[in-house]
Scaffold this active site. Structure first.
Site, PDB file in Angstrom:
ATOM      1  N   GLN A  72      30.959  32.105  33.430  1.00 22.36           N
ATOM      2  CA  GLN A  72      31.162  33.041  31.939  1.00 22.36           C
ATOM      3  C   GLN A  72      31.150  32.689  30.502  1.00 22.36           C
ATOM      4  OE1 GLN A  72      33.486  35.647  34.771  1.00 22.36           O
ATOM      5  NE2 GLN A  72      34.662  33.861  34.731  1.00 22.36           N
ATOM      6  N   TYR A 102      48.457  48.109  30.751  1.00 24.86           N
ATOM      7  CA  TYR A 102      47.117  47.662  31.839  1.00 24.86           C
ATOM      8  C   TYR A 102      48.163  46.093  33.147  1.00 24.86           C
ATOM      9  CZ  TYR A 102      42.876  45.520  34.652  1.00 24.86           C
ATOM     10  OH  TYR A 102      42.228  45.474  36.374  1.00 24.86           O
ATOM     11  N   GLN A 103      48.924  46.029  32.308  1.00 19.79           N
ATOM     12  CA  GLN A 103      48.891  44.690  33.370  1.00 19.79           C
ATOM     13  C   GLN A 103      50.446  44.931  34.230  1.00 19.79           C
ATOM     14  OE1 GLN A 103      47.603  41.500  33.270  1.00 19.79           O
ATOM     15  NE2 GLN A 103      47.553  40.677  31.654  1.00 19.79           N
ATOM     16  N   ASP A 127      44.384  35.904  34.349  1.00 21.95           N
ATOM     17  CA  ASP A 127      45.225  35.577  32.510  1.00 21.95           C
ATOM     18  C   ASP A 127      46.493  35.169  33.489  1.00 21.95           C
ATOM     19  OD1 ASP A 127      46.407  38.726  33.124  1.00 21.95           O
ATOM     20  OD2 ASP A 127      43.742  39.080  32.717  1.00 21.95           O
ATOM     21  N   GLU A 147      41.396  32.782  41.914  1.00 22.62           N
ATOM     22  CA  GLU A 147      40.685  33.575  40.234  1.00 22.62           C
ATOM     23  C   GLU A 147      39.535  32.297  40.906  1.00 22.62           C
ATOM     24  OE1 GLU A 147      40.430  34.228  37.924  1.00 22.62           O
ATOM     25  OE2 GLU A 147      39.191  33.919  37.534  1.00 22.62           O
ATOM     26  N   ASP A 178      36.609  32.302  45.582  1.00 28.33           N
ATOM     27  CA  ASP A 178      36.554  33.784  45.300  1.00 28.33           C
ATOM     28  C   ASP A 178      37.595  34.370  46.026  1.00 28.33           C
ATOM     29  OD1 ASP A 178      34.878  35.861  45.426  1.00 28.33           O
ATOM     30  OD2 ASP A 178      33.769  35.741  47.115  1.00 28.33           O
ATOM     31  N   ASP A 197      41.878  42.838  40.632  1.00 28.85           N
ATOM     32  CA  ASP A 197      41.851  43.316  39.030  1.00 28.85           C
ATOM     33  C   ASP A 197      40.214  41.753  38.965  1.00 28.85           C
ATOM     34  OD1 ASP A 197      42.199  43.469  36.446  1.00 28.85           O
ATOM     35  OD2 ASP A 197      43.182  41.559  36.043  1.00 28.85           O
ATOM     36  N   ASP A 200      34.977  45.902  39.314  1.00 28.70           N
ATOM     37  CA  ASP A 200      35.247  47.399  39.007  1.00 28.70           C
ATOM     38  C   ASP A 200      34.893  48.384  40.070  1.00 28.70           C
ATOM     39  OD1 ASP A 200      36.555  46.797  36.284  1.00 28.70           O
ATOM     40  OD2 ASP A 200      34.060  47.405  35.865  1.00 28.70           O
ATOM     41  N   TYR A 264      40.746  50.146  25.898  1.00 25.18           N
ATOM     42  CA  TYR A 264      39.850  50.399  26.849  1.00 25.18           C
ATOM     43  C   TYR A 264      38.622  51.679  26.757  1.00 25.18           C
ATOM     44  CZ  TYR A 264      37.576  50.819  31.301  1.00 25.18           C
ATOM     45  OH  TYR A 264      37.183  51.358  32.604  1.00 25.18           O
TER      46      TYR A 264
END
Lengths: 328, 328
Positions: A72, A102-103, A127, A147, A178, A197, A200, A264
């Site tokens: 990415q 959010y976290q 993150d 991650e 993955d 996380d 979506d 967001y």
């Protein structure tokens, strides 16, 4: 209505008629044309595919980093209003200003809903902010994180050390792979809680996919899963279908929460919480409260107490407006 | 943290080093320049002076109306994401998509907090939506509204009939005049509730102004006032000062609520609720609930039950994140 046009400084227009107003409300009103997704220089513009026709613009002071991993494209920006901002493949991922909301919510909503969580799995969340929040729970003995992108972790570590500090917890075990692959080999009934996380639930074709079946299997009886679940304002959110699908997979409680997150799209973000069959979980009442006045919240690697989450916010986040409440 | 770089599809970048990443995080990172407030064609852009450096963009299909009264400039737009939108002097005032949240909360938070409200004063709110919501309360016998701009009312009537329907309630008495002037001649102790939807308490110099003194005087003992009070996310919101000031003026309870409104900058809007000395008012628990399953909510001129407000949302709106809770 009894109209009473009083004297003095008021009124005036009615008597004069509409001469100041130019009404164009008829079939001759021409459609307006313009760029589909304008990107004015000096601004970062985010267009949400989940709610077309609106965008959030952030004024940018500096580009701090730009790079591409094998997976990415990443940009770190210094913004005027939100501090440092992380952008992944063009989508805003995290800002210094509001990451706390959010976290903290995606972590403490599930972990405070069950007594004594010990083993936690985080899928995505590279993150490190969710790790930082899990770290506040002294009952936790083991945290797995999957991650895929090591470069993402390194960029967060360099530019967002207060977020990536979560990796400093010695209970954390990082798996660069993955999450779906990791779950395939996970032992049945291992985890008290799994936080997803990574993607979506609306955008991705999860309906019919085996991913959440493997999540449910990896949870103990009465274990809990939490995943980001878009905004109640999105026309594309089919809440009844989402809840029905997850109820069939997880077999226990399913609840929807929402919380304000200003960066967001639409200013709120939702969470879907599910428990497996077993001891009943009432997500709306924190059975395992984490109040930042308690000693418990000074546990772990975070340097500051939670900024956003508290027990009242926990319960309040499950109160939905009538248009949504009636379809849950 | 125990790092475990597993084999398979994962990883890879770490071994290769940073060759894909171009780090510009040093003093040589040049500041970005660009338009201060870009206005791309085909989009309506709102820049909030209360939180500079961000903007909300709405894609526009058509301009339905544009005109100027003796007081202000008005535009009615057809937007892709929010339906019809009313813009006053360049600031977004109301959208069809989300007006329910603001109108229902600013009305029912005060009116559901006291038993048996009978006389209500609305200052501003010329669109009629708050009137529509007050109209649901069968206990109310008299509603005064002060709106300076008759043209604004007419434009709302023409383009937003489901909002302006509030004017059809026979209990409404419209005064085309400035609310401050109206209050000067209002009898002491007249109103059970006063709703102020005319200006923002932060932007305007209300501190030291006599306006809210006259509001407090016009309320009965234990009467209530509600005013829009910006967003908790705005750096300019000084909540402790706001609450201190209003506590000195009103002498009773003072509470702050917030609720999601996606078209408002930052996605949430706050409300300040005050009561005068007299019977204690606990704003957080609706003493006079208006549940849309009750017969009471089919009272009045509205054609549909409330879409947003319910008793749970009422109480939830007073639950604040820790960063704000601790300064109230």
């Amino acid at each position: 209505m009894a109209k009473e046009e009083e004297k003095g400084e008021c009124g005036g227009w009615k008597e004069k008629g509409h001469e100041n107003g130019v009404c164009t409300a008829d079939a001759s009103a021409k459609p307006i044309t313009g760029d589909e997704n304008p990107q004015p220089p000096g601004w970062f513009a985010e267009y949400s595919p989940l709610w077309p026709g609106q965008a959030h613009f952030l004024k940018i002071e500096r580009v701090l980093f730009e790079g591409k991993s094998q997976y990415q494209h990443m940009i770190v920006l210094e913004s005027t209003a939100y501090g440092k901002v992380f952008v992944l493949d063009g989508a805003l991922q995290l800002t210094e200003k509001d990451e706390c909301a959010y976290q903290e919510m995606i972590t403490h909503l599930p972990l405070c809903s069950i007594p004594n969580p010990q083993k936690v799995l985080l899928i995505g969340g590279g993150d490190g902010g969710i790790l930082r929040e899990i770290s506040r729970h002294s009952s936790v003995v083991h945290i797995d994180i999957c991650e895929m992108d090591m470069m993402l972790i390194d960029v967060y570590r360099e530019f967002f050390p207060e977020v990536a500090i979560g990796y400093d917890d010695p209970r954390v075990r990082l798996h660069i792979m993955d999450g779906s692959e990791f779950l395939k080999s996970a032992q049945v009934g291992t985890y008290d809680a799994i936080i997803v996380d990574a993607f979506d639930p609306i955008k991705h074709e999860i309906f019919g996919s085996p991913f959440f079946e493997t999540v449910a299997k990896a949870l103990r009886e009465g274990g809990v899963m939490c995943i980001q679940a878009e905004s109640l304002w999105f026309p594309s959110l089919n809440l009844p279908k989402l809840i029905h699908t997850f109820r069939n997979i997880f077999k226990g409680s399913v609840s929807y929460a929402w919380t304000p997150v200003p960066a967001y799209p639409s200013g709120v973000i939702g969470f879907l919480l599910c428990s497996t069959e077993g001891p009943h979980v009432d997500f709306t009442r924190p059975a395992n409260p984490l109040d930042h006045h308690d000693a418990g919240s000074s546990f772990g690697v975070a340097k500051e107490p939670p900024k956003f989450y508290n027990a009242e916010m926990h319960s309040a986040s499950f109160c939905l407006p009538s248009f949504a409440r009636d379809c849950v």
